[in-house]
Scaffold this active site. Structure first.
Site, PDB file in Angstrom:
ATOM      1  N   SER A  70       0.742  -0.935  -0.206  1.00 59.74           N
ATOM      2  CA  SER A  70      -0.193  -0.032   0.057  1.00 59.74           C
ATOM      3  C   SER A  70       0.953   1.112   0.069  1.00 59.74           C
ATOM      4  O   SER A  70       0.538   2.456   0.015  1.00 59.74           O
ATOM      5  CB  SER A  70      -1.160   0.073   1.510  1.00 59.74           C
ATOM      6  OG  SER A  70       0.088   0.172   2.707  1.00 59.74           O
ATOM      7  N   LYS A 131       1.391   4.308   6.679  1.00 60.71           N
ATOM      8  CA  LYS A 131       0.387   5.288   5.930  1.00 60.71           C
ATOM      9  C   LYS A 131       1.817   6.025   6.086  1.00 60.71           C
ATOM     10  O   LYS A 131       2.100   6.928   6.815  1.00 60.71           O
ATOM     11  CB  LYS A 131      -0.995   5.014   6.273  1.00 60.71           C
ATOM     12  CG  LYS A 131      -1.678   3.767   6.063  1.00 60.71           C
ATOM     13  CD  LYS A 131      -1.399   3.406   4.259  1.00 60.71           C
ATOM     14  CE  LYS A 131      -3.081   2.207   5.451  1.00 60.71           C
ATOM     15  NZ  LYS A 131      -2.894   1.525   3.692  1.00 60.71           N
TER      16      LYS A 131
END
Length: 278
Positions: A70, A131
């Site tokens: 991701s 993230k």
């Protein structure tokens, strides 16, 4: 006046001393006692080393392995990175074992937009994730036509060569995203209309952050609620879930490699050793 030559004068003492007796030699420790001392010394060294390791891991740095794709093209599966534990203060997730008695954050510092962070997910398994923070408390965040808007201002996007993208996915577009603060980093998107390209305006509540993956079309992040039809998203990330800021990639293995498989140790991404994370 006559004297008795056999009498002794008071100043002439008569000695009858016996030889000086030698002090008994100190008993040498037995083998059993020596073994006990060595064992205690070894245990002391091991305990001290463990305490130092726990303190370093809790207060300073911690290793972390990238679990998903991701964060491509900046972090790849197989990257073994270091995170700084002191940047945002400390919470119950800072020690190696979760300490529920710690509430909130101690010595809390607000994160900076653009920071890549490692945090715990708010699920029963307390899994780790990585993230990028794009919104801090009080910010408004929106995705419109595939572009990020923070506090009503669109980020600047510049197309980049695809050298950093996955060669097996030539449809990927790599762009440089620049926040209004001037912070720049790479993102990648797939061609077409990906999920999360259009969102409502989110207002980040106090004590929370808005995080997104750099692999924009393959990241379940703050754009998606925990009960999203696409899968469990993150929603707003509680500040206490932060573990630290990603500083660098220490080493990196290609897919299929593992530290537990010595025959794969040469399958390394040498160009990612000591790679700074922006």
């Amino acid at each position: 006046m006559t004297t008795n030559p056999t009498s002794s004068t008071p100043d002439s003492p008569t000695t009858n001393a016996s030889p000086v007796e030698a002090a008994p030699a100190a008993a040498l420790p037995s083998d059993a006692e020596l073994k006990k001392k060595r064992f205690r010394r070894t245990v002391g060294i091991v305990v001290a080393a463990l305490i130092i390791a726990i303190l370093v891991r809790t207060l300073l740095i911690q290793p972390f392995t990238v679990p998903t794709s991701s964060m491509e093209p900046n972090l790849y599966v197989g990257d073994y990175m270091l995170i700084s534990k002191s940047d945002y203060g400390y919470s119950k997730y800072s020690p190696p074992i979760t300490v529920d008695a710690i509430k909130g954050r101690i010595f809390e510092k607000v994160a900076t937009r653009g920071d890549v962070v490692v945090f715990r997910l708010s699920d029963p398994k307390n899994l780790h994730s990585a993230k990028r923070i794009v919104g801090i408390p009080g910010d408004t965040v929106q995705m419109h036509a595939g572009r990020l808007y923070v506090n009503g201002s669109a980020v600047v996007l510049n197309n980049m060569p695809t050298a950093g993208a996955d060669k097996t996915a030539p449809q990927l577009t790599v762009q440089q995203e620049t926040l209004t603060s001037g912070r720049s980093y790479l993102i990648q998107t797939e061609s077409g209309q990906g999920r999360g390209h259009e969102t409502p305006v989110f207002t980040v509540p106090a004590g929370h952050y808005f995080v997104m993956g750099d692999n924009r079309d393959n990241s379940l992040d703050s754009r998606f609620a925990p009960d999203s039809p696409y899968g469990p998203g993150i929603g707003f990330l509680p500040a206490e879930n932060l573990e630290g800021r990603v500083v660098m990639v220490l080493i990196s293995w290609k897919p299929g490699s593992s530290i537990w498989k010595p025959w794969t140790w040469l399958n390394l991404r040498w160009n990612r050793f000591f790679h700074s994370v922006h």
